[in-house]
Write a protein that holds these residues in place. Structure first.
Motif, PDB file in Angstrom:
ATOM      1  N   ARG A 173       2.293  14.254 -26.335  1.00 31.93           N
ATOM      2  CA  ARG A 173       2.740  13.004 -25.708  1.00 31.93           C
ATOM      3  C   ARG A 173       1.911  12.734 -24.456  1.00 31.93           C
ATOM      4  NH1 ARG A 173       8.890  14.296 -24.859  1.00 31.93           N
ATOM      5  NH2 ARG A 173       8.725  12.492 -23.514  1.00 31.93           N
ATOM      6  N   GLU A 174       1.585  11.473 -24.226  1.00 34.63           N
ATOM      7  CA  GLU A 174       0.872  11.096 -23.008  1.00 34.63           C
ATOM      8  C   GLU A 174       1.907  10.729 -21.948  1.00 34.63           C
ATOM      9  OE1 GLU A 174      -2.414   7.946 -21.292  1.00 34.63           O
ATOM     10  OE2 GLU A 174      -1.871   7.870 -23.399  1.00 34.63           O
ATOM     11  N   LEU A 175       2.136  11.660 -21.013  1.00 37.62           N
ATOM     12  CA  LEU A 175       3.138  11.471 -19.976  1.00 37.62           C
ATOM     13  C   LEU A 175       2.477  11.220 -18.627  1.00 37.62           C
ATOM     14  CD1 LEU A 175       5.623  14.323 -20.944  1.00 37.62           C
ATOM     15  CD2 LEU A 175       5.847  11.874 -21.400  1.00 37.62           C
ATOM     16  N   VAL A 176       3.105  10.355 -17.839  1.00 40.13           N
ATOM     17  CA  VAL A 176       2.617  10.019 -16.502  1.00 40.13           C
ATOM     18  C   VAL A 176       3.669  10.479 -15.505  1.00 40.13           C
ATOM     19  CG1 VAL A 176       1.987   8.114 -14.963  1.00 40.13           C
ATOM     20  CG2 VAL A 176       1.388   8.013 -17.387  1.00 40.13           C
ATOM     21  N   PRO A 177       3.289  11.283 -14.484  1.00 39.80           N
ATOM     22  CA  PRO A 177       4.250  11.635 -13.444  1.00 39.80           C
ATOM     23  C   PRO A 177       4.779  10.365 -12.789  1.00 39.80           C
ATOM     24  CG  PRO A 177       2.232  12.909 -13.193  1.00 39.80           C
ATOM     25  CD  PRO A 177       1.971  11.859 -14.226  1.00 39.80           C
ATOM     26  N   SER A 178       6.054  10.365 -12.462  1.00 41.70           N
ATOM     27  CA  SER A 178       6.677   9.170 -11.918  1.00 41.70           C
ATOM     28  C   SER A 178       7.636   9.534 -10.799  1.00 41.70           C
ATOM     29  CB  SER A 178       7.422   8.436 -13.034  1.00 41.70           C
ATOM     30  OG  SER A 178       8.057   7.294 -12.530  1.00 41.70           O
ATOM     31  N   ILE A 179       7.469   8.884  -9.660  1.00 38.81           N
ATOM     32  CA  ILE A 179       8.408   9.029  -8.552  1.00 38.81           C
ATOM     33  C   ILE A 179       9.354   7.848  -8.657  1.00 38.81           C
ATOM     34  CG2 ILE A 179       8.681   9.114  -6.055  1.00 38.81           C
ATOM     35  CD1 ILE A 179       5.824  10.265  -5.930  1.00 38.81           C
ATOM     36  N   GLU A 180      10.636   8.152  -8.795  1.00 39.15           N
ATOM     37  CA  GLU A 180      11.641   7.115  -9.069  1.00 39.15           C
ATOM     38  C   GLU A 180      12.713   7.103  -7.993  1.00 39.15           C
ATOM     39  OE1 GLU A 180      11.897   5.222 -12.034  1.00 39.15           O
ATOM     40  OE2 GLU A 180      10.055   6.056 -12.840  1.00 39.15           O
ATOM     41  N   LEU A 185       1.729   1.390 -11.189  1.00 44.13           N
ATOM     42  CA  LEU A 185       0.878   2.480 -11.634  1.00 44.13           C
ATOM     43  C   LEU A 185      -0.203   2.638 -10.572  1.00 44.13           C
ATOM     44  CD1 LEU A 185       0.443   4.537 -13.873  1.00 44.13           C
ATOM     45  CD2 LEU A 185      -1.062   2.904 -14.982  1.00 44.13           C
ATOM     46  N   LEU A 186      -0.224   3.812  -9.927  1.00 40.94           N
ATOM     47  CA  LEU A 186      -1.095   4.048  -8.792  1.00 40.94           C
ATOM     48  C   LEU A 186      -1.992   5.245  -9.042  1.00 40.94           C
ATOM     49  CD1 LEU A 186       1.758   3.689  -6.175  1.00 40.94           C
ATOM     50  CD2 LEU A 186       0.025   1.984  -6.679  1.00 40.94           C
ATOM     51  N   GLU A 187      -3.070   5.321  -8.267  1.00 42.99           N
ATOM     52  CA  GLU A 187      -3.989   6.448  -8.356  1.00 42.99           C
ATOM     53  C   GLU A 187      -4.379   6.836  -6.941  1.00 42.99           C
ATOM     54  OE1 GLU A 187      -7.654   8.590  -8.288  1.00 42.99           O
ATOM     55  OE2 GLU A 187      -7.553   6.495  -7.685  1.00 42.99           O
ATOM     56  N   GLN A 188      -4.319   8.126  -6.658  1.00 41.04           N
ATOM     57  CA  GLN A 188      -4.739   8.643  -5.357  1.00 41.04           C
ATOM     58  C   GLN A 188      -5.481   9.955  -5.574  1.00 41.04           C
ATOM     59  OE1 GLN A 188      -1.680   8.729  -2.289  1.00 41.04           O
ATOM     60  NE2 GLN A 188      -2.703  10.423  -1.263  1.00 41.04           N
ATOM     61  N   GLU A 189      -6.707  10.025  -5.127  1.00 39.36           N
ATOM     62  CA  GLU A 189      -7.530  11.228  -5.241  1.00 39.36           C
ATOM     63  C   GLU A 189      -7.553  11.797  -6.665  1.00 39.36           C
ATOM     64  OE1 GLU A 189      -6.953  14.162  -2.171  1.00 39.36           O
ATOM     65  OE2 GLU A 189      -6.531  12.599  -0.689  1.00 39.36           O
ATOM     66  N   GLY A 190      -7.694  10.905  -7.646  1.00 38.19           N
ATOM     67  CA  GLY A 190      -7.784  11.329  -9.035  1.00 38.19           C
ATOM     68  C   GLY A 190      -6.458  11.611  -9.712  1.00 38.19           C
ATOM     69  N   VAL A 191      -5.353  11.447  -8.993  1.00 38.75           N
ATOM     70  CA  VAL A 191      -4.024  11.679  -9.566  1.00 38.75           C
ATOM     71  C   VAL A 191      -3.390  10.327  -9.860  1.00 38.75           C
ATOM     72  CG1 VAL A 191      -1.724  12.649  -9.186  1.00 38.75           C
ATOM     73  CG2 VAL A 191      -3.745  13.819  -8.268  1.00 38.75           C
ATOM     74  N   THR A 192      -3.058  10.084 -11.127  1.00 46.52           N
ATOM     75  CA  THR A 192      -2.387   8.856 -11.530  1.00 46.52           C
ATOM     76  C   THR A 192      -0.896   9.128 -11.600  1.00 46.52           C
ATOM     77  OG1 THR A 192      -4.317   8.150 -12.796  1.00 46.52           O
ATOM     78  CG2 THR A 192      -2.218   7.095 -13.341  1.00 46.52           C
ATOM     79  N   PHE A 193      -0.109   8.201 -11.040  1.00 43.72           N
ATOM     80  CA  PHE A 193       1.347   8.350 -11.060  1.00 43.72           C
ATOM     81  C   PHE A 193       1.986   6.971 -11.044  1.00 43.72           C
ATOM     82  CE2 PHE A 193      -0.035   8.261  -6.705  1.00 43.72           C
ATOM     83  CZ  PHE A 193       0.935   7.523  -6.020  1.00 43.72           C
ATOM     84  N   ALA A 194       3.215   6.931 -11.522  1.00 41.75           N
ATOM     85  CA  ALA A 194       4.000   5.693 -11.507  1.00 41.75           C
ATOM     86  C   ALA A 194       4.979   5.774 -10.347  1.00 41.75           C
ATOM     87  CB  ALA A 194       4.748   5.532 -12.824  1.00 41.75           C
ATOM     88  N   LEU A 195       5.403   4.626  -9.854  1.00 36.74           N
ATOM     89  CA  LEU A 195       6.317   4.586  -8.722  1.00 36.74           C
ATOM     90  C   LEU A 195       7.315   3.455  -8.906  1.00 36.74           C
ATOM     91  CD1 LEU A 195       7.057   5.598  -5.844  1.00 36.74           C
ATOM     92  CD2 LEU A 195       5.451   3.882  -4.978  1.00 36.74           C
ATOM     93  N   LYS A 227       0.857  -1.176   0.000  1.00 30.52           N
ATOM     94  CA  LYS A 227       0.000   0.000   0.000  1.00 30.52           C
ATOM     95  C   LYS A 227       0.900   1.235   0.000  1.00 30.52           C
ATOM     96  CE  LYS A 227      -3.652   2.288   2.593  1.00 30.52           C
ATOM     97  NZ  LYS A 227      -4.524   2.624   1.497  1.00 30.52           N
ATOM     98  N   VAL A 228       0.624   2.175  -0.896  1.00 24.38           N
ATOM     99  CA  VAL A 228       1.418   3.397  -1.019  1.00 24.38           C
ATOM    100  C   VAL A 228       0.501   4.593  -0.797  1.00 24.38           C
ATOM    101  CG1 VAL A 228       2.819   4.819  -2.559  1.00 24.38           C
ATOM    102  CG2 VAL A 228       3.007   2.323  -2.639  1.00 24.38           C
ATOM    103  N   LEU A 229       0.955   5.512   0.041  1.00 24.38           N
ATOM    104  CA  LEU A 229       0.203   6.724   0.304  1.00 24.38           C
ATOM    105  C   LEU A 229       1.123   7.922   0.136  1.00 24.38           C
ATOM    106  CD1 LEU A 229      -2.407   8.127   1.406  1.00 24.38           C
ATOM    107  CD2 LEU A 229      -1.283   8.039   3.641  1.00 24.38           C
ATOM    108  N   LEU A 230       0.692   8.885  -0.666  1.00 23.99           N
ATOM    109  CA  LEU A 230       1.396  10.161  -0.755  1.00 23.99           C
ATOM    110  C   LEU A 230       0.774  11.104   0.254  1.00 23.99           C
ATOM    111  CD1 LEU A 230       1.654  10.763  -4.621  1.00 23.99           C
ATOM    112  CD2 LEU A 230       3.266   9.585  -3.119  1.00 23.99           C
ATOM    113  N   THR A 231       1.595  11.836   1.001  1.00 24.97           N
ATOM    114  CA  THR A 231       1.059  12.847   1.901  1.00 24.97           C
ATOM    115  C   THR A 231       0.428  13.951   1.060  1.00 24.97           C
ATOM    116  OG1 THR A 231       3.077  14.151   1.950  1.00 24.97           O
ATOM    117  CG2 THR A 231       2.852  12.397   3.629  1.00 24.97           C
TER     118      THR A 231
END
Length: 104
Positions: free
Chosen positions: A27-34, A69-79, A2-6
């Motif tokens: 381009r279809e880009l996805v924010p990514s935390i790496e 590939l995760l989604e939190q409160e309508g925000v999609t991001f990769a991790l 389980k991943v949670l962003l503050t």
């Protein structure tokens, strides 16, 4: 896992994603935390990144292999986290100053 962003981290990812969608419309880009590890230049032998850390970037939607590939409160991001984190049941990621960090 389980991943949670503050709230701060989520807001930063949201703002970055909105900026990328405006600036890279073709381009279809996805924010990514790496997770970045220190690396050494093969030609100079110098360290090119200082220490292990998380950073925010963007990847093309069709190049997300190996990332969650995760989604939190309508925000999609990769991790992408280090191998050591894979055994954790829960990860909380925070943001302060200009840095993302694991806070739990």
């Amino acid at each position: 896992m389980k991943v949670l962003l503050t709230r701060k981290a989520l807001n930063e990812v949201r703002r970055f994603g909105e900026y990328m969608s405006r600036s890279e419309r073709d381009r279809e880009l996805v924010p990514s935390i790496e997770w970045a590890s220190p690396s050494t230049s093969e030609t100079t032998g110098q360290i090119t990144e200082l220490g292990s850390h998380l950073y925010l970037g963007a990847l093309e939607a069709d190049k997300l292999q190996g990332r969650m590939l995760l989604e939190q409160e309508g925000v999609t991001f990769a991790l992408a986290l280090p191998k050591q984190a894979e055994r954790l049941a829960y990860v909380k990621i925070d943001y302060a100053g200009r840095d993302f960090f694991i806070s739990s």
